[in-house]
Every structure is written in structure tokens, then in C-alpha cells.
Design a protein around this motif. Structure first.
Motif, PDB file in Angstrom:
ATOM      1  N   ASN A 241       0.823  -1.208   0.000  1.00 24.01           N
ATOM      2  CA  ASN A 241       0.000   0.000   0.000  1.00 24.01           C
ATOM      3  C   ASN A 241       0.859   1.261   0.000  1.00 24.01           C
ATOM      4  O   ASN A 241       0.548   2.227  -0.705  1.00 24.01           O
ATOM      5  CB  ASN A 241      -0.961   0.004   1.188  1.00 24.01           C
ATOM      6  N   ALA A 242       1.930   1.251   0.770  1.00 21.73           N
ATOM      7  CA  ALA A 242       2.831   2.411   0.805  1.00 21.73           C
ATOM      8  C   ALA A 242       3.501   2.612  -0.548  1.00 21.73           C
ATOM      9  O   ALA A 242       3.602   3.745  -1.035  1.00 21.73           O
ATOM     10  CB  ALA A 242       3.882   2.222   1.905  1.00 21.73           C
ATOM     11  N   LEU A 243       3.942   1.519  -1.156  1.00 22.53           N
ATOM     12  CA  LEU A 243       4.583   1.594  -2.473  1.00 22.53           C
ATOM     13  C   LEU A 243       3.596   2.111  -3.521  1.00 22.53           C
ATOM     14  O   LEU A 243       3.919   2.986  -4.324  1.00 22.53           O
ATOM     15  CB  LEU A 243       5.144   0.231  -2.882  1.00 22.53           C
ATOM     16  N   GLN A 244       2.379   1.583  -3.507  1.00 20.76           N
ATOM     17  CA  GLN A 244       1.372   2.019  -4.466  1.00 20.76           C
ATOM     18  C   GLN A 244       1.008   3.489  -4.269  1.00 20.76           C
ATOM     19  O   GLN A 244       0.814   4.213  -5.248  1.00 20.76           O
ATOM     20  CB  GLN A 244       0.121   1.145  -4.362  1.00 20.76           C
ATOM     21  N   ALA A 245       0.920   3.931  -3.029  1.00 22.27           N
ATOM     22  CA  ALA A 245       0.600   5.334  -2.757  1.00 22.27           C
ATOM     23  C   ALA A 245       1.707   6.240  -3.285  1.00 22.27           C
ATOM     24  O   ALA A 245       1.429   7.273  -3.910  1.00 22.27           O
ATOM     25  CB  ALA A 245       0.400   5.552  -1.254  1.00 22.27           C
ATOM     26  N   GLU A 246       2.939   5.846  -3.059  1.00 22.47           N
ATOM     27  CA  GLU A 246       4.073   6.636  -3.536  1.00 22.47           C
ATOM     28  C   GLU A 246       4.082   6.725  -5.060  1.00 22.47           C
ATOM     29  O   GLU A 246       4.232   7.806  -5.630  1.00 22.47           O
ATOM     30  CB  GLU A 246       5.376   6.001  -3.049  1.00 22.47           C
ATOM     31  N   VAL A 247       3.893   5.597  -5.710  1.00 16.39           N
ATOM     32  CA  VAL A 247       3.890   5.582  -7.174  1.00 16.39           C
ATOM     33  C   VAL A 247       2.672   6.335  -7.711  1.00 16.39           C
ATOM     34  O   VAL A 247       2.779   7.061  -8.706  1.00 16.39           O
ATOM     35  CB  VAL A 247       3.942   4.132  -7.707  1.00 16.39           C
ATOM     36  N   GLY A 248       1.554   6.188  -7.051  1.00 15.37           N
ATOM     37  CA  GLY A 248       0.357   6.912  -7.470  1.00 15.37           C
ATOM     38  C   GLY A 248       0.549   8.421  -7.441  1.00 15.37           C
ATOM     39  O   GLY A 248       0.154   9.122  -8.376  1.00 15.37           O
ATOM     40  N   MET A 249       1.180   8.896  -6.392  1.00  8.52           N
ATOM     41  CA  MET A 249       1.453  10.336  -6.297  1.00  8.52           C
ATOM     42  C   MET A 249       2.430  10.775  -7.389  1.00  8.52           C
ATOM     43  O   MET A 249       2.255  11.837  -7.997  1.00  8.52           O
ATOM     44  CB  MET A 249       2.013  10.689  -4.919  1.00  8.52           C
ATOM     45  N   THR A 250       3.432   9.964  -7.643  1.00  6.89           N
ATOM     46  CA  THR A 250       4.395  10.285  -8.692  1.00  6.89           C
ATOM     47  C   THR A 250       3.715  10.323 -10.055  1.00  6.89           C
ATOM     48  O   THR A 250       3.948  11.238 -10.857  1.00  6.89           O
ATOM     49  CB  THR A 250       5.557   9.266  -8.695  1.00  6.89           C
ATOM     50  N   MET A 251       2.874   9.343 -10.325  1.00  7.52           N
ATOM     51  CA  MET A 251       2.148   9.303 -11.601  1.00  7.52           C
ATOM     52  C   MET A 251       1.218  10.499 -11.742  1.00  7.52           C
ATOM     53  O   MET A 251       1.107  11.092 -12.816  1.00  7.52           O
ATOM     54  CB  MET A 251       1.350   8.002 -11.737  1.00  7.52           C
ATOM     55  N   GLN A 252       0.551  10.858 -10.650  1.00  9.28           N
ATOM     56  CA  GLN A 252      -0.334  12.019 -10.683  1.00  9.28           C
ATOM     57  C   GLN A 252       0.471  13.276 -11.010  1.00  9.28           C
ATOM     58  O   GLN A 252       0.028  14.109 -11.800  1.00  9.28           O
ATOM     59  CB  GLN A 252      -1.047  12.175  -9.349  1.00  9.28           C
ATOM     60  N   GLY A 253       1.655  13.370 -10.440  1.00 12.93           N
ATOM     61  CA  GLY A 253       2.528  14.498 -10.737  1.00 12.93           C
ATOM     62  C   GLY A 253       2.940  14.540 -12.201  1.00 12.93           C
ATOM     63  O   GLY A 253       2.993  15.616 -12.814  1.00 12.93           O
ATOM     64  N   LEU A 254       3.209  13.373 -12.762  1.00 16.56           N
ATOM     65  CA  LEU A 254       3.565  13.306 -14.182  1.00 16.56           C
ATOM     66  C   LEU A 254       2.411  13.762 -15.067  1.00 16.56           C
ATOM     67  O   LEU A 254       2.619  14.487 -16.046  1.00 16.56           O
ATOM     68  CB  LEU A 254       3.975  11.888 -14.576  1.00 16.56           C
ATOM     69  N   VAL A 255       1.220  13.327 -14.732  1.00 19.76           N
ATOM     70  CA  VAL A 255       0.054  13.724 -15.524  1.00 19.76           C
ATOM     71  C   VAL A 255      -0.133  15.238 -15.437  1.00 19.76           C
ATOM     72  O   VAL A 255      -0.349  15.900 -16.463  1.00 19.76           O
ATOM     73  CB  VAL A 255      -1.218  12.976 -15.067  1.00 19.76           C
ATOM     74  N   MET A 256       0.002  15.771 -14.246  1.00 23.44           N
ATOM     75  CA  MET A 256      -0.143  17.227 -14.088  1.00 23.44           C
ATOM     76  C   MET A 256       0.936  17.974 -14.874  1.00 23.44           C
ATOM     77  O   MET A 256       0.660  19.014 -15.466  1.00 23.44           O
ATOM     78  CB  MET A 256      -0.060  17.614 -12.609  1.00 23.44           C
ATOM     79  N   LYS A 257       2.119  17.422 -14.893  1.00 18.18           N
ATOM     80  CA  LYS A 257       3.250  18.067 -15.567  1.00 18.18           C
ATOM     81  C   LYS A 257       3.092  18.051 -17.087  1.00 18.18           C
ATOM     82  O   LYS A 257       3.441  19.015 -17.765  1.00 18.18           O
ATOM     83  CB  LYS A 257       4.533  17.339 -15.169  1.00 18.18           C
ATOM     84  N   TYR A 258       2.563  16.962 -17.625  1.00 19.44           N
ATOM     85  CA  TYR A 258       2.542  16.782 -19.082  1.00 19.44           C
ATOM     86  C   TYR A 258       1.156  16.852 -19.719  1.00 19.44           C
ATOM     87  O   TYR A 258       1.041  16.761 -20.945  1.00 19.44           O
ATOM     88  CB  TYR A 258       3.196  15.445 -19.448  1.00 19.44           C
ATOM     89  N   ALA A 259       0.104  17.010 -18.940  1.00 22.07           N
ATOM     90  CA  ALA A 259      -1.252  17.026 -19.502  1.00 22.07           C
ATOM     91  C   ALA A 259      -1.458  18.254 -20.389  1.00 22.07           C
ATOM     92  O   ALA A 259      -0.878  19.308 -20.171  1.00 22.07           O
ATOM     93  CB  ALA A 259      -2.286  17.010 -18.387  1.00 22.07           C
ATOM     94  N   SER A 260      -2.300  18.072 -21.375  1.00 24.50           N
ATOM     95  CA  SER A 260      -2.641  19.187 -22.270  1.00 24.50           C
ATOM     96  C   SER A 260      -3.546  20.158 -21.516  1.00 24.50           C
ATOM     97  O   SER A 260      -4.203  19.801 -20.542  1.00 24.50           O
ATOM     98  CB  SER A 260      -3.349  18.664 -23.518  1.00 24.50           C
ATOM     99  N   GLU A 261      -3.564  21.398 -21.990  1.00 17.30           N
ATOM    100  CA  GLU A 261      -4.432  22.422 -21.385  1.00 17.30           C
ATOM    101  C   GLU A 261      -5.892  21.976 -21.421  1.00 17.30           C
ATOM    102  O   GLU A 261      -6.642  22.153 -20.464  1.00 17.30           O
ATOM    103  CB  GLU A 261      -4.266  23.761 -22.118  1.00 17.30           C
ATOM    104  N   GLU A 262      -6.287  21.381 -22.551  1.00 18.07           N
ATOM    105  CA  GLU A 262      -7.671  20.917 -22.713  1.00 18.07           C
ATOM    106  C   GLU A 262      -8.010  19.860 -21.677  1.00 18.07           C
ATOM    107  O   GLU A 262      -9.066  19.903 -21.052  1.00 18.07           O
ATOM    108  CB  GLU A 262      -7.848  20.356 -24.129  1.00 18.07           C
ATOM    109  N   ALA A 263      -7.107  18.911 -21.464  1.00 14.69           N
ATOM    110  CA  ALA A 263      -7.338  17.855 -20.480  1.00 14.69           C
ATOM    111  C   ALA A 263      -7.429  18.433 -19.065  1.00 14.69           C
ATOM    112  O   ALA A 263      -8.248  17.994 -18.253  1.00 14.69           O
ATOM    113  CB  ALA A 263      -6.251  16.802 -20.560  1.00 14.69           C
ATOM    114  N   MET A 264      -6.601  19.419 -18.784  1.00 17.58           N
ATOM    115  CA  MET A 264      -6.618  20.042 -17.459  1.00 17.58           C
ATOM    116  C   MET A 264      -7.925  20.779 -17.233  1.00 17.58           C
ATOM    117  O   MET A 264      -8.509  20.726 -16.134  1.00 17.58           O
ATOM    118  CB  MET A 264      -5.424  20.997 -17.312  1.00 17.58           C
ATOM    119  N   GLN A 265      -8.422  21.455 -18.268  1.00 21.90           N
ATOM    120  CA  GLN A 265      -9.682  22.184 -18.144  1.00 21.90           C
ATOM    121  C   GLN A 265     -10.842  21.205 -17.933  1.00 21.90           C
ATOM    122  O   GLN A 265     -11.736  21.463 -17.113  1.00 21.90           O
ATOM    123  CB  GLN A 265      -9.937  23.049 -19.366  1.00 21.90           C
TER     124      GLN A 265
END
Length: 141
Positions: A113-137
Motif C-alpha cells: 500500500n505504501a509503495l502504491q501510494a508513492e507511485v500513485g502520487m508520482t504518476m499524478q505528478g507526471l500527468v499534471m506536468k505533461y497534460a494538455s491544457e484541454e485535459a486540465m480544463q
């Protein structure tokens, strides 16, 4: 003479540890963890800015690789080597996964669970970093 015997014992101990790690890698591979991660990546890609897909893919693949390595270590540390080997053998023969239990299920679940939470947060950060403006909206709506 003692040094030679000690050296031989250490050599075999290292080989046994390496063999178990190889078995754990095979077990994790048989579980389809990499395919599951690749499936998640394919679901995320449409939200990524097309100009940033290569950068996203490179970072995503690195995070996924680290997750698989860490997950394999947890399997290696928390499962019985003989059970892993037997499960791999059955999978090779039948393509059916054998359900085996970790030595301490509660501790293993907590680590996963700790490993999955850590990776989940990292993945969420990647999506936020690379998502298109349209996807963010769309996500804000």
C-alpha cells in the motif's frame, strides 16, 4: 583452509540469493504487472500534450521500472522461495497463476500500500506536468 570454506559458503549464499531474485522477477512478470502498468499508460496518453508525449513516456517508463523493481524486492523478501519457484513452474506448464500467500500478509499489504501510494502520487505528478491544457480544463469541470 577456513578462508576457502568461508569463501565457498559465501559464493553459494550469493548464488541462492540471486536465484531467488530471478524467481521473484519471473513471478512478478507472470503476474502481468508490467502489462497492467502499460494499460494504465495507454489510458493516460490521450490526456498528455502531444508535444510532450516522448518526455512523458520516458519519465513514466522510469517510474514503472522502479515500481516493478521495488515490487519484485518486496516479493523476494516476503514470500517463500520454494513457493515462488513452484508457482513459476506451474505457470510455465499451464499458464495459470498459483495464489501464494506472503509470510506475513499484514506487513506485506502495508508495504504494498505504501509503495502504491508513492507511485500513485508520482504518476499524478507526471500527468499534471505533461497534460494538455484541454485535459486540465476538463478535469477541473
Amino acid at each position: 583452509m577456513k578462508k576457502m570454506i568461508f569463501g565457498t559458503v559465501m559464493f553459494f549464499a550469493i548464488q541462492v540469493g540471486f536465484a531467488q531474485s530471478q524467481d521473484a522477477q519471473t513471478f512478478v512478470s507472470n503476474m502481468g504487472v508490467k502489462a497492467q502498468i502499460e494499460g494504465a499508460k495507454q489510458q493516460i496518453l490521450p490526456a498528455i500534450d502531444t508535444a510532450k508525449v516522448d518526455e512523458f513516456t520516458k519519465e513514466f517508463d522510469a517510474v514503472a521500472s522502479n515500481f516493478i523493481t521495488d515490487f519484485t524486492k518486496l516479493v523476494d523478501e516476503n514470500y517463500d522461495a520454494t513457493e515462488i519457484k513452484d508457482a513459476n513452474k506451474k505457470y510455465a506448464e499451464t499458464k495459470e497463476m498459483t495464489q501464494i500467500a506472503p509470510k506475513d500478509a499484514a506487513a506485506f499489504e502495508q508495504k504494498i500500500n505504501a509503495l502504491q501510494a508513492e507511485v500513485g502520487m508520482t504518476m499524478q505528478g507526471l500527468v499534471m506536468k505533461y497534460a494538455s491544457e484541454e485535459a486540465m480544463q476538463q478535469a477541473e469541470e
